[in-house]
Design a protein around this motif. Structure first.
Motif, short mmCIF file in Angstrom:
data_model
loop_
_atom_site.label_atom_id
_atom_site.label_comp_id
_atom_site.label_asym_id
_atom_site.label_seq_id
_atom_site.Cartn_x
_atom_site.Cartn_y
_atom_site.Cartn_z
N GLU A 6 14.53 -9.72 61.57
CA GLU A 6 15.04 -8.45 62.08
C GLU A 6 16.56 -8.43 62.03
OE1 GLU A 6 13.35 -5.73 62.94
OE2 GLU A 6 11.55 -6.79 62.27
N GLN A 7 17.19 -9.52 62.43
CA GLN A 7 18.65 -9.61 62.38
C GLN A 7 19.15 -9.58 60.94
OE1 GLN A 7 19.46 -13.25 64.49
NE2 GLN A 7 18.89 -12.40 66.51
N GLU A 8 18.39 -10.20 60.07
CA GLU A 8 18.76 -10.24 58.66
C GLU A 8 18.73 -8.85 58.04
OE1 GLU A 8 18.12 -13.96 55.84
OE2 GLU A 8 16.29 -12.78 56.11
N LYS A 9 17.72 -8.06 58.37
CA LYS A 9 17.62 -6.69 57.86
C LYS A 9 18.83 -5.87 58.30
CE LYS A 9 13.43 -5.98 59.39
NZ LYS A 9 12.20 -5.24 59.75
N GLN A 10 19.26 -6.06 59.53
CA GLN A 10 20.45 -5.34 60.00
C GLN A 10 21.68 -5.77 59.22
OE1 GLN A 10 20.88 -5.69 64.26
NE2 GLN A 10 18.74 -5.17 64.66
N ARG A 11 21.78 -7.07 58.96
CA ARG A 11 22.93 -7.59 58.20
C ARG A 11 22.94 -7.02 56.78
NH1 ARG A 11 23.36 -11.55 54.59
NH2 ARG A 11 21.31 -12.44 55.07
N LEU A 12 21.74 -6.86 56.18
CA LEU A 12 21.64 -6.35 54.82
C LEU A 12 21.73 -4.83 54.76
CD1 LEU A 12 18.72 -8.65 53.52
CD2 LEU A 12 21.15 -8.83 52.95
N GLY A 13 21.71 -4.18 55.93
CA GLY A 13 21.80 -2.73 55.95
C GLY A 13 20.49 -2.04 55.67
N ILE A 14 19.37 -2.73 55.86
CA ILE A 14 18.05 -2.16 55.61
C ILE A 14 17.46 -1.70 56.94
CG2 ILE A 14 15.72 -2.60 54.74
CD1 ILE A 14 16.96 -4.76 52.93
N LYS A 15 17.33 -0.38 57.11
CA LYS A 15 16.81 0.16 58.36
C LYS A 15 15.32 0.47 58.27
CE LYS A 15 21.15 2.10 60.07
NZ LYS A 15 21.82 3.34 60.55
N ASN A 16 14.90 0.91 57.10
CA ASN A 16 13.51 1.34 56.93
C ASN A 16 12.85 0.57 55.79
OD1 ASN A 16 13.91 3.52 58.84
ND2 ASN A 16 15.05 4.54 57.19
#
Length: 269
Positions: free
Chosen positions: A108-118
């Motif tokens: 979940e933290q990684e997705k935020q770092r990569l800018g992936i919301k959906n």
């Protein structure tokens, strides 16, 4: 005019630079398949002692992710993974890997770092059967009492087929690899003789005089040498390969000629 050209070229360069990188769009919904991975990060064959890290495909928005995978391995004593997808082949055998998408906080933290919301995950079950091999493979030696030829193979089916034809089992000649230097096998359709060589020039010469290339017999490397001997009066079985100095000396007394080291092999530890 010169100033405008510089500004125009700078804009083109900036556009090309931006276009060369994949852009993550905040409102875009990305699809992630549990078993999608970059082939070069998890390649067969798997050999005992090998390590690596399985990665998402290089064209995926998740390509820089470390925590998107979650695995279940039926027999983790054969192959194991950690939470970052680092894998290690532990012992010979075959097992099944089940791929899942991680639900961990780190992902979940990684997705935020990569800018992936959906993103959406496909629900299909992904499994993969993998076999881990010994780091070396036996080269068998068989003998034809009718022609006097010695033959060398790593193919157990081929060895058993030759037994049924009357060839004699002479055990394991040496050990080869699953990668390394490719020893080529050649066949003479006129005499039925076989020859094994690493030498490209020698291989070309054999093709020019009518021999046929039967492909790679095995791969090899190492600090020890397989010795090659030649008998000038034989028509079949003209070459002999051995790792035994005692056997070599016996053959030299019988008229064979020493042709040096044919190729390296993995000697005893």
């Amino acid at each position: 005019m010169f100033k405008r050209s510089v500004v125009f070229c700078s804009l083109i360069f900036s556009f090309l630079l931006i276009s060369s990188h994949q852009t993550i769009l905040a409102d875009e919904t990305y699809t992630l398949h549990p078993g999608s991975y970059e082939p070069s990060s998890f390649q067969t064959p798997f050999i005992v002692g090998q390590k690596g890290q399985i990665r998402r495909p290089s064209d995926s928005p998740f390509k820089d992710s470390n925590y998107s995978f979650y695995f279940k391995v039926d027999d983790p004593s054969i192959l194991t993974f950690d939470e970052k997808g680092n894998w290690q082949a532990l012992k010979p055998g075959t097992t099944t890997i089940h791929f899942f998408i991680s639900t961990s906080e780190k992902f979940e933290q990684e997705k935020q770092r990569l800018g992936i919301k959906n993103f959406t995950a496909t629900e299909e079950l992904t499994t993969m059967s993998v076999t881990v091999l010994e780091p070396t493979i036996d080269v068998y030696r068989v003998y034809n009492p009718n022609s006097g030829e010695h033959f060398y193979t790593i193919d157990d089916s081929e060895r058993k087929y030759l037994y049924r034809l009357g060839w004699h089992n002479e055990g394991i000649a040496w050990q080869a690899d699953y990668d390394g230097l490719p020893v080529q096998r050649y066949y003479n359709p006129n005499t039925g003789d076989h020859h094994f060589t690493l030498n490209f020039t020698e291989g070309i010469h054999l093709l020019q005089i009518g021999w046929q290339n039967e492909g790679t017999a095995f791969y090899t490397h190492g600090d020890s040498g397989v010795m090659r001997l030649y008998h000038p009066r034989k028509k079949v079985g003209t070459h002999f390969f051995t790792t035994s100095l005692t056997e070599k000396e016996q053959l030299l007394r019988l008229g064979w000629q020493d042709e040096g080291v044919a190729f390296p092999f993995i000697g005893p530890e």
